[in-house]
Design an enzyme around this catalytic site. Structure first.
Site, short mmCIF file in Angstrom:
data_model
loop_
_atom_site.label_atom_id
_atom_site.label_comp_id
_atom_site.label_asym_id
_atom_site.label_seq_id
_atom_site.Cartn_x
_atom_site.Cartn_y
_atom_site.Cartn_z
N ARG A 119 -54.11 -30.95 8.44
CA ARG A 119 -53.26 -32.13 8.64
C ARG A 119 -52.95 -32.27 10.11
NH1 ARG A 119 -48.65 -31.08 7.39
NH2 ARG A 119 -48.75 -29.18 6.16
N TYR A 268 -60.15 -35.21 5.90
CA TYR A 268 -59.63 -33.97 5.33
C TYR A 268 -58.30 -34.13 4.58
CZ TYR A 268 -58.88 -29.15 4.55
OH TYR A 268 -58.71 -27.97 3.91
N GLY A 270 -54.69 -33.84 3.26
CA GLY A 270 -53.53 -34.71 3.34
C GLY A 270 -53.72 -35.91 4.27
N LYS A 277 -49.61 -36.35 0.49
CA LYS A 277 -48.47 -36.27 1.42
C LYS A 277 -48.00 -37.67 1.85
CE LYS A 277 -48.94 -31.81 1.42
NZ LYS A 277 -48.00 -30.96 0.68
N SER A 319 -45.82 -25.23 3.50
CA SER A 319 -47.23 -25.05 3.16
C SER A 319 -47.63 -23.59 3.35
CB SER A 319 -48.09 -25.89 4.08
OG SER A 319 -47.58 -27.18 4.14
N CYS A 321 -46.94 -20.87 1.73
CA CYS A 321 -45.93 -19.82 1.52
C CYS A 321 -45.96 -19.34 0.07
CB CYS A 321 -44.53 -20.32 1.83
SG CYS A 321 -44.17 -20.36 3.57
N GLY A 322 -46.99 -19.68 -0.67
CA GLY A 322 -47.12 -19.15 -2.02
C GLY A 322 -46.56 -20.05 -3.12
N LYS A 323 -46.52 -21.36 -2.90
CA LYS A 323 -46.04 -22.24 -3.98
C LYS A 323 -46.97 -22.14 -5.19
CE LYS A 323 -45.24 -26.43 -2.20
NZ LYS A 323 -45.53 -26.23 -0.76
N ASN A 325 -48.95 -19.70 -6.02
CA ASN A 325 -48.82 -18.39 -6.67
C ASN A 325 -47.58 -18.34 -7.56
OD1 ASN A 325 -51.10 -17.56 -5.38
ND2 ASN A 325 -50.04 -16.29 -3.85
N ASP A 344 -46.99 -28.46 -5.90
CA ASP A 344 -46.79 -28.95 -4.53
C ASP A 344 -45.73 -30.04 -4.39
OD1 ASP A 344 -47.56 -28.74 -1.79
OD2 ASP A 344 -48.61 -30.65 -1.95
N ASN A 436 -57.40 -22.60 6.36
CA ASN A 436 -56.87 -23.73 5.58
C ASN A 436 -57.93 -24.27 4.61
OD1 ASN A 436 -54.88 -25.63 4.83
ND2 ASN A 436 -55.78 -27.18 6.17
N SER A 437 -58.88 -23.41 4.21
CA SER A 437 -59.88 -23.87 3.24
C SER A 437 -59.23 -24.04 1.87
CB SER A 437 -61.04 -22.89 3.18
OG SER A 437 -60.58 -21.59 2.92
N ARG A 438 -59.79 -24.90 1.05
CA ARG A 438 -59.08 -25.32 -0.16
C ARG A 438 -59.96 -25.37 -1.39
NH1 ARG A 438 -53.50 -27.04 0.73
NH2 ARG A 438 -53.26 -26.96 2.97
N GLY A 563 -46.15 -11.15 -9.19
CA GLY A 563 -45.54 -11.07 -10.52
C GLY A 563 -44.15 -10.44 -10.50
N ASN A 565 -41.89 -11.14 -8.58
CA ASN A 565 -40.88 -12.17 -8.30
C ASN A 565 -40.17 -12.62 -9.58
OD1 ASN A 565 -41.50 -12.03 -5.60
ND2 ASN A 565 -42.96 -13.74 -5.66
C1 OXD Z 1 -49.70 -28.78 2.54
C2 OXD Z 1 -50.55 -29.02 1.36
O1 OXD Z 1 -50.24 -28.71 3.64
O2 OXD Z 1 -50.01 -28.95 0.26
O3 OXD Z 1 -48.49 -28.66 2.38
O4 OXD Z 1 -51.74 -29.30 1.52
MN MN Z 2 -47.89 -28.86 0.36
#
Ligand code: OXD
Ligand code: MN
Length: 656
Positions: A119, A268, A270, A277, A319, A321-323, A325, A344, A436-438, A563, A565
């Protein structure tokens, strides 16, 4: 034989000639493909899919205006069908945008231009008449860091300069999409015009896309206008036809007044999948402010305790930070079950009974690949190896994918090709996959997708979590004293920088509500809006802050995370049940001694260190927050928030 047109490509300084794939049209004398658009009519443009006459009038005129501007050769009206998707895949294969991954079912690997991998926050603008509608006025000579503003006049100039003829030689796709389940009162519609088949195929995964949505527009529903082009550099030279882009002139614009998004130059994530976003957060937050609800950068999960009682939690983390997961967590605590609604974005609104309800406006997961593995997120690994587009991951000689974290999941005999297409070995000092590969994968494939994830009414939210990557000073979990304090905690969020945007290094950045790159309007007004929610209900969700990332003096994580958490969620749920298991501290409420369930991991967890509140650290933290609020939010900071800061400072000075 009919000749295909020529395209000049610059590779390592050498001029070479390349033939356009059949997708591209005829050329004029000066080498530019022919277009024939007259006035407001779309004449002479081949409609390769769908029927222009069927378009609702408002869509037709939006398309006409932009055909006139962008001058594509062809039009394709997306219906969302499998046959259409196959067509797109064939085009992308022919253009070299994707290659198949035969190890899996219907999976594809895209490699972007290395200049187009994240982004671009610095090139993202909100366009309003008054600057103060978009961003607070910075003080003390500070550079504003809460978004970028542009005037509508300048926006017009930018659009004319970049979009004029930018789609020449390409097809313009007309993509109707719904953010949220089709027909839900909480959902909203968009129409994206794009010249990228990759964007169309990805939008088909990430949103509900196709004829059903166009039908809703026909029936009178409003839509957000989303114009996107990968761009054509001003010298007319597309360096790499497999991933056209114009990084030098990339720009992403939002005009809340018109519910309009315009994005140029990047294909790419977002930057180009405009439902995510740009719509669901930036334009979404401005609509939410007007209509009295919340558009947030939050995952939504359902959690059932061993007694069978189910609650839903929304959580805002920056972004990477493990959302994903957390949203797909396999709890280590026996008897607990987590189900995923979204990873997200959450759109949330109080219903008539004062219950906060949330939908996930998305239809897929656009997750960060590196770090995702059988051990960190087995559920994601069970989700992503069908019907998925991978971008900028490494590939393996047996037709699969690879990224950092998958070391144990591939045979030692397979050869790896890195995200740039070069042979890679473990001895190399560079990552195989871009950080930042997805993966872009359908949400319905997730084995623990929540049964209510498409409930048009949304799911009831009982708790809101804020968090970030904080290596020092911030305890594993603490509870806000009340709603205002919770809003203050969201406003004070900080976290280590992420590879999802163009930041460098591991600096700790302010990221209020994990929304810093995504606010659609002045952050001070956003805080007022959050504070005003207090009057909407007598049954407000409780607010917590969590930090899975605290480290000891040797740089080792103090908490096992993943887990485990679930132990923190267990404490949170028991707090929701009103259990007396919390102690007051200057920063909020933390678990009473022996009240965080550590059964089986007691040996490995140093609770004292995990929950310690170093006085100097917190004095410094308060100073940083104060400086940030003063410089960045200035006069727009609501009084309630500065009062919260004063109270925190007073409480902290009492720490011994
Ligand atoms: C971000 C995404 O960058 O979700 O926050 O792609
Ligand atoms: Mn995000």
């Amino acid at each position: 034989m009919k000749m295909k047109p020529l395209l000049v490509i610059l590779t390592k300084g050498n001029l070479i000639f390349h033939r356009f794939p059949t997708e591209f049209g005829a050329l004029t004398k000066n080498g530019r493909p022919k277009v024939s658009v007259f006035g407001k009519q779309i004449r002479g443009i081949g409609v390769v899919h769908g029927d222009l006459q069927d378009l609702p009038e408002k869509v037709k005129s939006y398309v006409e205006d932009n055909v006139k501007l962008c001058k594509p050769d062809k039009l394709h009206i997306c219906d969302g069908s499998d046959a259409e998707n196959q067509k797109l895949i064939n085009i992308m294969l022919e253009q070299g945008t994707i290659k198949p991954l035969p190890k899996y079912e219907n999976c594809w690997l895209a490699r972007t231009n290395p200049a187009d991998t994240a982004r671009v926050e610095s090139k993202t603008f909100i366009c309003t008449e008054k600057k103060s509608e978009t961003i607070p006025t910075p003080k003390n000579g500070a550079v504003g860091a809460l978004g970028n503003w542009m005037s509508p006049n300048d926006m017009d100039l930018v659009v004319k300069e970049r979009f004029n003829s930018c789609m020449t030689g390409r097809t313009m796709y007309i993509v109707p999409f719904s953010m949220g389940p089709i027909g839900s009162p909480l959902s909203k519609i968009g129409i994206e015009l794009t010249d990228s088949p990759y964007v169309v195929a990805s939008m088909r995964i990430m949103t509900r896309m196709g004829s059903k949505v166009m039908k809703q527009v026909k029936d009178g529903q409003a839509f957000v206008k989303c114009l996107h082009s990968v761009g054509t550099p001003s010298n007319g030279i597309v360096e790499d036809p497999s991933w056209p882009c114009d990084p030098q002139r990339t720009i992403i614009l939002h005009k809340p007044e018109n519910n309009e998004i315009v994005s140029y130059g990047s294909g790419y994530g977002g930057n180009s999948l405009l439902g995510k976003k740009c719509f669901a957060l930036r334009i979404g937050s401005t609509i939410a402010k007007k209509e009295g609800w919340l558009a947030e950068h939050m995952l939504i999960l359902g959690i059932t305790n061993p007694k069978g009682k189910k609650r839903y939690i929304a959580a805002a983390f920056p972004s990477a930070c493990g959302k994903t997961n957390l949203a797909m967590m396999t709890p280590s605590l026996p008897g607990y079950k987590v189900e995923c609604v979204g990873d997200d974005i959450a759109w949330m609104r109080f219903d008539k009974n004062g219950q906060l309800r949330a939908i996930n406006p998305e239809n897929g997961f656009f997750g960060v690949a590196p770090g995702t593995s059988r051990s960190s997120n087995p559920i994601a690994m069970d989700t992503i190896f069908r019907n998925t587009i991978f971008t900028n991951v490494a590939s393996t000689s047996d037709g699969g994918v690879y990224w950092e974290g998958m070391e144990k999941e591939i045979g030692s005999d397979v050869a790896i090709t890195d995200w740039r297409g070069n042979p890679w070995s473990r001895q190399k000092n560079i990552p195989a996959a871009h950080p930042n590969s997805r993966f872009c994968t359908p949400a319905e494939q997730c084995p623990i997708i929540d049964p209510a994830w498409e409930d048009p009414e949304g799911v009831p939210i009982s708790a809101i979590l804020f968090g970030g990557r904080r290596p020092a000073g911030v305890p594993l979990v603490y509870e806000a004293r009340d709603w205002k304090h919770g809003v203050f905690i969201g406003a004070s969020m900080r976290s280590e920088a992420t590879a999802a945007a163009e930041h460098k290094g591991k600096v700790i950045m302010h990221d209020p509500f994990a929304m810093r790159p995504f606010f659609g309007y002045n952050f001070g007004n956003y805080l007022d809006h959050w504070l005003s929610m207090e009057n909407k209900s007598s049954n407000l969700p409780k607010i917590f802050h969590v930090n899975w990332f605290r480290k000891d003096a040797n740089g080792k994580f103090l908490w096992p995370g993943f887990g485990e958490n679930s132990r923190v969620l267990d404490w949170i749920l028991r707090r929701l049940d009103g259990e007396n298991i919390a102690d007051e501290t200057p920063i909020g409420l933390i678990p009473k001694k022996n009240c965080l369930n550590l059964k089986g991991i007691e040996e490995n967890v140093n609770l004292d260190e995990l929950f310690s509140l170093p006085r100097d650290f917190w004095l410094q933290e308060v100073k940083e927050i104060e400086k940030y609020f003063n410089e960045q939010v200035g006069d727009d900071l609501p009084k309630e928030i500065s009062n919260q800061l004063d109270s925190l400072r007073k409480r902290i000075t009492k720490i011994n």
